[in-house]
Scaffold this motif. Structure first.
Motif, PDB file in Angstrom:
ATOM      1  N   ASP A   1      -4.850   3.764   2.203  1.00 51.02           N
ATOM      2  CA  ASP A   1      -3.609   4.149   1.488  1.00 51.02           C
ATOM      3  C   ASP A   1      -2.596   4.808   2.422  1.00 51.02           C
ATOM      4  O   ASP A   1      -1.490   5.125   2.000  1.00 51.02           O
ATOM      5  CB  ASP A   1      -3.910   5.188   0.398  1.00 51.02           C
TER       6      ASP A   1
ATOM      7  N   GLY B   1      -8.985   9.085  -3.485  1.00 57.28           N
ATOM      8  CA  GLY B   1      -8.217   9.418  -4.683  1.00 57.28           C
ATOM      9  C   GLY B   1      -8.747  10.621  -5.450  1.00 57.28           C
ATOM     10  O   GLY B   1      -9.665  11.315  -5.012  1.00 57.28           O
TER      11      GLY B   1
ATOM     12  N   TRP C   1      -3.178  15.322  -6.986  1.00 60.16           N
ATOM     13  CA  TRP C   1      -2.729  15.119  -5.602  1.00 60.16           C
ATOM     14  C   TRP C   1      -1.632  16.148  -5.298  1.00 60.16           C
ATOM     15  O   TRP C   1      -1.045  16.732  -6.214  1.00 60.16           O
ATOM     16  CB  TRP C   1      -2.213  13.687  -5.368  1.00 60.16           C
TER      17      TRP C   1
ATOM     18  N   PHE D   1       1.547   1.177  -5.804  1.00 56.62           N
ATOM     19  CA  PHE D   1       0.964   2.252  -6.622  1.00 56.62           C
ATOM     20  C   PHE D   1       2.020   3.240  -7.120  1.00 56.62           C
ATOM     21  O   PHE D   1       2.080   3.547  -8.307  1.00 56.62           O
ATOM     22  CB  PHE D   1      -0.096   2.975  -5.786  1.00 56.62           C
ATOM     23  N   VAL D   2       2.837   3.734  -6.221  1.00 58.36           N
ATOM     24  CA  VAL D   2       3.787   4.787  -6.601  1.00 58.36           C
ATOM     25  C   VAL D   2       5.165   4.196  -6.914  1.00 58.36           C
ATOM     26  O   VAL D   2       5.716   4.413  -7.992  1.00 58.36           O
ATOM     27  CB  VAL D   2       3.892   5.868  -5.498  1.00 58.36           C
TER      28      VAL D   2
ATOM     29  N   PRO E   1      -2.783  10.151   2.036  1.00 58.06           N
ATOM     30  CA  PRO E   1      -2.903  10.751   0.698  1.00 58.06           C
ATOM     31  C   PRO E   1      -4.343  11.054   0.273  1.00 58.06           C
ATOM     32  O   PRO E   1      -4.591  12.121  -0.300  1.00 58.06           O
ATOM     33  CB  PRO E   1      -2.289   9.689  -0.227  1.00 58.06           C
ATOM     34  N   ASP E   2      -5.298  10.159   0.563  1.00 63.45           N
ATOM     35  CA  ASP E   2      -6.662  10.417   0.083  1.00 63.45           C
ATOM     36  C   ASP E   2      -7.333  11.540   0.871  1.00 63.45           C
ATOM     37  O   ASP E   2      -8.042  12.364   0.299  1.00 63.45           O
ATOM     38  CB  ASP E   2      -7.505   9.127   0.135  1.00 63.45           C
TER      39      ASP E   2
ATOM     40  N   ASP F   1       3.262  20.368   1.230  1.00 63.58           N
ATOM     41  CA  ASP F   1       2.629  19.112   1.636  1.00 63.58           C
ATOM     42  C   ASP F   1       3.310  18.562   2.900  1.00 63.58           C
ATOM     43  O   ASP F   1       2.644  18.075   3.816  1.00 63.58           O
ATOM     44  CB  ASP F   1       2.765  18.129   0.458  1.00 63.58           C
TER      45      ASP F   1
ATOM     46  N   PHE G   1       8.471   8.697  -3.419  1.00 66.86           N
ATOM     47  CA  PHE G   1       7.170   9.307  -3.124  1.00 66.86           C
ATOM     48  C   PHE G   1       7.377  10.814  -3.072  1.00 66.86           C
ATOM     49  O   PHE G   1       8.143  11.326  -2.259  1.00 66.86           O
ATOM     50  CB  PHE G   1       6.622   8.774  -1.800  1.00 66.86           C
ATOM     51  N   ASN G   2       6.716  11.527  -3.959  1.00 62.18           N
ATOM     52  CA  ASN G   2       6.967  12.959  -4.126  1.00 62.18           C
ATOM     53  C   ASN G   2       6.256  13.805  -3.073  1.00 62.18           C
ATOM     54  O   ASN G   2       5.101  14.173  -3.249  1.00 62.18           O
ATOM     55  CB  ASN G   2       6.539  13.394  -5.525  1.00 62.18           C
TER      56      ASN G   2
ATOM     57  N   GLN H   1       1.152   1.856  -1.231  1.00 66.30           N
ATOM     58  CA  GLN H   1       1.942   2.899  -1.910  1.00 66.30           C
ATOM     59  C   GLN H   1       3.168   2.317  -2.617  1.00 66.30           C
ATOM     60  O   GLN H   1       3.627   2.891  -3.602  1.00 66.30           O
ATOM     61  CB  GLN H   1       2.350   4.011  -0.933  1.00 66.30           C
TER      62      GLN H   1
HETATM   63  N1  FO1 Z   1       0.953   9.584  -6.501  1.00 68.40           N
HETATM   64  C1  FO1 Z   1       1.896   9.251  -7.407  1.00 68.40           C
HETATM   65  O1  FO1 Z   1       1.572   8.581  -8.386  1.00 68.40           O
HETATM   66  N2  FO1 Z   1       3.222   9.608  -7.213  1.00 68.40           N
HETATM   67  C2  FO1 Z   1       3.607  10.350  -6.148  1.00 68.40           C
HETATM   68  O2  FO1 Z   1       4.794  10.652  -6.016  1.00 68.40           O
HETATM   69  C3  FO1 Z   1       2.606  10.762  -5.200  1.00 68.40           C
HETATM   70  C4  FO1 Z   1       2.906  11.583  -4.128  1.00 68.40           C
HETATM   71  C5  FO1 Z   1       1.883  12.008  -3.257  1.00 68.40           C
HETATM   72  C6  FO1 Z   1       2.160  12.881  -2.203  1.00 68.40           C
HETATM   73  C7  FO1 Z   1       1.151  13.297  -1.357  1.00 68.40           C
HETATM   74  C8  FO1 Z   1      -0.169  12.854  -1.558  1.00 68.40           C
HETATM   75  O3  FO1 Z   1      -1.146  13.270  -0.738  1.00 68.40           O
HETATM   76  C9  FO1 Z   1      -0.456  11.995  -2.597  1.00 68.40           C
HETATM   77  C10 FO1 Z   1       0.558  11.569  -3.475  1.00 68.40           C
HETATM   78  N3  FO1 Z   1       0.295  10.701  -4.534  1.00 68.40           N
HETATM   79  C11 FO1 Z   1       1.266  10.336  -5.417  1.00 68.40           C
HETATM   80  C12 FO1 Z   1      -1.030  10.195  -4.752  1.00 68.40           C
HETATM   81  C13 FO1 Z   1      -1.415   9.018  -3.900  1.00 68.40           C
HETATM   82  O4  FO1 Z   1      -0.395   8.237  -3.451  1.00 68.40           O
HETATM   83  C14 FO1 Z   1      -2.432   8.160  -4.638  1.00 68.40           C
HETATM   84  O5  FO1 Z   1      -3.141   8.909  -5.528  1.00 68.40           O
HETATM   85  C15 FO1 Z   1      -3.470   7.634  -3.758  1.00 68.40           C
HETATM   86  O6  FO1 Z   1      -3.005   6.989  -2.650  1.00 68.40           O
HETATM   87  C16 FO1 Z   1      -4.427   6.746  -4.570  1.00 68.40           C
HETATM   88  O7  FO1 Z   1      -5.686   7.105  -4.235  1.00 68.40           O
END
Ligand code: FO1
Length: 310
Positions: free
Chosen positions: A36, A9, A66, A154-155, A47-48, A94, A88-89, A151
Motif C-alpha cells: 500500500d 490495515g 489509521w 482505496f482512498v 500506511p500499514d 502523521d 489523502f488525509n 491508494q
Molecule cells: N484511509 C482512508 O480511507 N482515507 C484517508 O484519508 C487515509 C489517510 C491515511 C493517512 C495515513 C495513514 O497511515 C493511513 C491512512 N489511511 C486512510 C488508511 C490507509 O490508506 C488504508 O487503510 C490502508 O492502506 C489499507 O490497509
C-alpha cells in the motif's frame, strides 16, 4: 513461545495489539504489508506500517483506526489551499513520521532500519518488519481494463471501481526484509491476522521466500469475513466482484494448502463442516474486536488454538 503474525490495515493492527497483551511483546514478530506504500508531496508513506506501529504505541486514532489521535490538519489545509492534492488525509503529527522516514530513506537507511528506529522511539517492544526492503506496489485491476495504484482505488476512489484482479509490481525481485526468515524459522506458529486476503496478506505471501518459509510451520488464519460481510474495508466487495461468494468458507478456500486452522465467527458456525471438508480445522468464537478486552480475548483463543494444530 514465539509467534509470527502477518498483518496489514486496521484489522491486523487491532489483532497484533491483542497479541502483545497475551505474550511478552518481544516474543511477537509482525510482518507488515508494504504493497500500500506510495509517495505524496514527495514523501514516502507506509500506511500499514504506521497503522500497526501507532496502534501498538497507543497513539492511533480510535475513530478511524489509521493516523494519529489528537491530530490537527493545518499542513494539509495549507497545501490544498495552494492547489495541492487533498484526497489523502495526512495529519500534522502523521506528517512528521513521513518527513523523518523519507529523510532517513534518502540518506540510505533501509525501511527495516527506519521501522526499527521508530519502534524504539515509540516504545514498541515487539519486532515489526516491513515485508521487504525492496519496493512492491499493489495495483488494483478494474473492469474497464485499467490498473489503479492501491491508494487511488482505496482512498481517492473510495473502492468504487469494480475489481477484476490485482498486480504486485516489483514482486518478482522482492526478497523478505532481513530478519524475517529467521523469525519464521524460530517461531512456534504463524498467524494470518483478520486482514484483507487479497491486498494485505496477499502481497506478503507473494514474496517467494516468505511463502516458502511458512510452508514448514503451523499456520492459523482469522477470517476477516463475518456473516458474509467484511469487518472493515472492501474484502467482501472484492470477492463478490471476482465472482466468489464472500464468506468464511471462501477464506478457507483462499488459504487452502497454506493454513491448518481457520478461526471463524460464531455467526458462521454452519460453515464449520464445509471448512473441515477442505482439510482445515475450524475454530468458532466471537471475532469482533470491539474493544481492547475483545482484542486480547481473541488473541488468547487464537494462540491456544494455533498451538494445538497438527
Ligand atoms: N484511509 C482512508 O480511507 N482515507 C484517508 O484519508 C487515509 C489517510 C491515511 C493517512 C495515513 C495513514 O497511515 C493511513 C491512512 N489511511 C486512510 C488508511 C490507509 O490508506 C488504508 O487503510 C490502508 O492502506 C489499507 O490497509
Amino acid at each position: 513461545m514465539k509467534i509470527v503474525i502477518l498483518a496489514g490495515g486496521v484489522g491486523g493492527a487491532k489483532f497484533v495489539d491483542g497479541a502483545v497483551r497475551v505474550l511478552p511483546a518481544e516474543d511477537v514478530t509482525i510482518i507488515v504489508n508494504t504493497g500500500d506504500d506510495f509517495e505524496l508531496f514527495g514523501l514516502y508513506i507506509a500506511p500499514d506500517l504506521d497503522t500497526v506501529c501507532y496502534t501498538l504505541a497507543g497513539i492511533a486514532s480510535a475513530e478511524t483506526g489509521w493516523g494519529r489521535k489528537d491530530e490537527s490538519w493545518n499542513a494539509l489545509k495549507n497545501a490544498t489551499a495552494l492547489g495541492g492534492p487533498g484526497w489523502f488525509n495526512v495529519g500534522d503529527k502523521d506528517l512528521g513520521t513521513h518527513l523523518e522516514r523519507t529523510r532517513r530513506l534518502q540518506q540510505g537507511d533501509t525501511l527495516t532500519a527506519v521501522t526499527q528506529a521508530f519502534c524504539k522511539a515509540w516504545g514498541i517492544k515487539s519486532h515489526v518488519f516491513p515485508m521487504s526492503d525492496t519496493r512492491v506496489s499493489t495495483f488494483v485491476k478494474v473492469k474497464d481494463g485499467s490498473s489503479l495504484p492501491f491508494q487511488s482505488y482505496f482512498v481517492e476512489q473510495q473502492c468504487r471501481p469494480v475489481v477484476s484482479g490485482f498486480e504486485f509490481h516489483g514482486i518478482e525481485q522482492a526478497k523478505s526484509a532481513p530478519g524475517i526468515l529467521d523469525a519464521i524459522e524460530r517461531c512456534d506458529y504463524v498467524i494470518f491476522a483478520p486482514s484483507n486476503p487479497w491486498v494485505s496478506i496477499g502481497p506478503i505471501l507473494a514474496i517467494k521466500d516468505i511463502a516458502n518459509a511458512i510452508t514448514k510451520k503451523k499456520v492459523a488464519a482469522i477470517s476477516p469475513i463475518v456473516g458474509g460481510k467484511a469487518i472493515k474495508g472492501p474484502a467482501a466487495k472484492m470477492y463478490q466482484e471476482l465472482g466468489i461468494e464472500p464468506s468464511a468458507y471462501s477464506i478457507a478456500r483462499h488459504y487452502q494448502g497454506m493454513i491448518q486452522g481457520l478461526v471463524i465467527d460464531q455467526i458462521d458456525t454452519t460453515l464449520a463442516e464445509k471448512i473441515e471438508a477442505c482439510g482445515i480445522i475450524p475454530y468458532v468464537t466471537d471475532t469482533i474486536m470491539s474493544d481492547i478486552n475483545a482484542r486480547q480475548r481473541l488473541a488468547d483463543e487464537v494462540m491456544k488454538f494455533s498451538l494445538k494444530l497438527p
